[in-house]
Design an enzyme around this catalytic site. Structure first.
Site, PDB file in Angstrom:
ATOM      1  N   HIS A  47       5.517  27.144  -6.257  1.00  7.22           N
ATOM      2  CA  HIS A  47       4.419  28.055  -6.581  1.00  7.22           C
ATOM      3  C   HIS A  47       4.880  29.448  -7.006  1.00  7.22           C
ATOM      4  O   HIS A  47       4.066  30.243  -7.463  1.00  7.22           O
ATOM      5  CB  HIS A  47       3.486  28.196  -5.378  1.00  7.22           C
ATOM      6  N   GLU A 148       2.313  18.458   4.992  1.00  2.00           N
ATOM      7  CA  GLU A 148       1.211  19.360   4.631  1.00  2.00           C
ATOM      8  C   GLU A 148      -0.027  18.604   4.173  1.00  2.00           C
ATOM      9  O   GLU A 148      -0.868  19.161   3.468  1.00  2.00           O
ATOM     10  CB  GLU A 148       1.679  20.393   3.593  1.00  2.00           C
ATOM     11  N   ASP A 174      -1.773  24.189   2.798  1.00  2.00           N
ATOM     12  CA  ASP A 174      -2.251  22.930   2.213  1.00  2.00           C
ATOM     13  C   ASP A 174      -2.882  22.032   3.275  1.00  2.00           C
ATOM     14  O   ASP A 174      -3.888  21.360   3.011  1.00  2.00           O
ATOM     15  CB  ASP A 174      -1.096  22.196   1.520  1.00  2.00           C
TER      16      ASP A 174
HETATM   17  C1  3PY Z   1       1.626  25.605   2.515  1.00  3.60           C
HETATM   18  O1  3PY Z   1       1.275  26.304   3.479  1.00  3.60           O
HETATM   19  O2  3PY Z   1       0.995  24.627   2.101  1.00  3.60           O
HETATM   20  C2  3PY Z   1       2.841  25.935   1.808  1.00  3.60           C
HETATM   21  O3  3PY Z   1       3.312  25.133   1.036  1.00  3.60           O
HETATM   22  C3  3PY Z   1       3.441  27.273   2.028  1.00  3.60           C
HETATM   23  O4  3PY Z   1       4.100  27.735   0.918  1.00  3.60           O
HETATM   24 MG    MG Z   2       2.010  23.681   0.357  1.00  6.27          MG
END
Ligand code: 3PY
Ligand code: MG
Length: 256
Positions: A47, A148, A174
């Site tokens: 990102h 995530e 996420d």
């Molecule tokens: C998240 O919190 O999903 C991340 O990937 C942090 O960069």
């Molecule tokens: Mg993430």
């Protein structure tokens, strides 16, 4: 961490490991942050502004400060893992891993044979101009996989048991989006059945690192209370924003 320990050994042994996240793509900013005293610095190629770009200069900027460089790659692809490790990165953080098989694939891409199937190339980093000491490279190179998604949490015990994985790195943003709950609610849920408790328990059971993206020291403290020991506590853009806002306000107050 001590300058002689590899990041892999450091993550295995450290009771606490704090790092900074690099979203900008300026090697000078990266180098300044890498000199600040964090245990590691992670360049975000998923990102961050360096996404899709060659991160060799950013990796070099971190390593020139004597700090281990991790790279969060954009997706679990062996060619990407190989490329950032060729550039001299000390390890990778692999996003959106949902199964033990995906975790094993990431590990295989990060380690030379016989442990994996990483390919060697001499072009990207002066540090890799001669064929590597395979055993030393494998022993030093860290591979962390991100949990995530709810599907990953459902499989976290199997993911944590995948041979060669050094740690799970939680993506709380996420994960909270996928659960449809505010991030502070996800992090605030410390019941034994909560997703974060389950991630930490799985890591402890297999003796690997429980890491997480925090982004702020407050959030890092809450994640630490869960048992996470490796924490990305801030980022380069946040540090610049905080310091410039605070200094502008201080100048207004004190110099008036
Ligand atoms: C998240 O919190 O999903 C991340 O990937 C942090 O960069
Ligand atoms: Mg993430």
């Amino acid at each position: 961490m001590t300058e002689t320990a590899s990041i892999r050994a450091h993550l295995r042994d450290a009771a606490l490991s704090t790092g900074a996240w690099i979203n900008l793509d300026d090697p000078r900013v990266t180098h300044t942050i890498a000199r600040a005293g964090f245990d590691w610095v992670c360049i975000d190629q998923q990102h961050g502004y360096a996404a899709g770009a060659d991160g060799t200069d950013l990796v070099a900027a971190v390593r020139a400060a004597g700090t281990p460089a991790l790279v969060r790659i954009s997706w679990n692809r062996p060619e990407e893992i190989g490329r950032v490790l060729d550039s001299g990165a000390d390890g990778v953080i692999v996003p959106m891993v949902e199964t033990a098989a995906e975790a094993r694939a990431a590990v295989a891409a990060a380690r030379y044979a016989p442990e994996g199937r990483r390919s060697w190339g001499a072009t990207r980093s002066p540090a890799t101009a001669t064929p590597p000491d395979v055993a030393a490279a494998n022993a030093a190179t860290a591979c962390l996989v991100m949990v995530e998604t709810p599907a990953a949490v459902d499989q976290v015990e199997e993911i944590a048991a995948a041979e060669g994985v050094d740690g799970i790195f939680l993506g709380p943003f996420d994960l909270s989006l996928a659960y449809g709950m505010p991030i502070e609610e996800l992090i605030g849920d410390s019941g034994p059945e909560s997703p974060l408790s389950r991630v930490v328990a799985a890591c402890r059971r297999t003796g690997i690192t429980a890491g997480a993206f925090a982004g702020t020291v407050d959030r890092a403290a809450a994640l630490r209370a869960h048992g996470f020991t490796m924490l990305a506590v801030t980022s380069d853009d946040a540090l610049i924003a905080q310091a410039s806002t605070a200094t502008a306000a201080e100048a207004r107050d004190r110099l008036r």
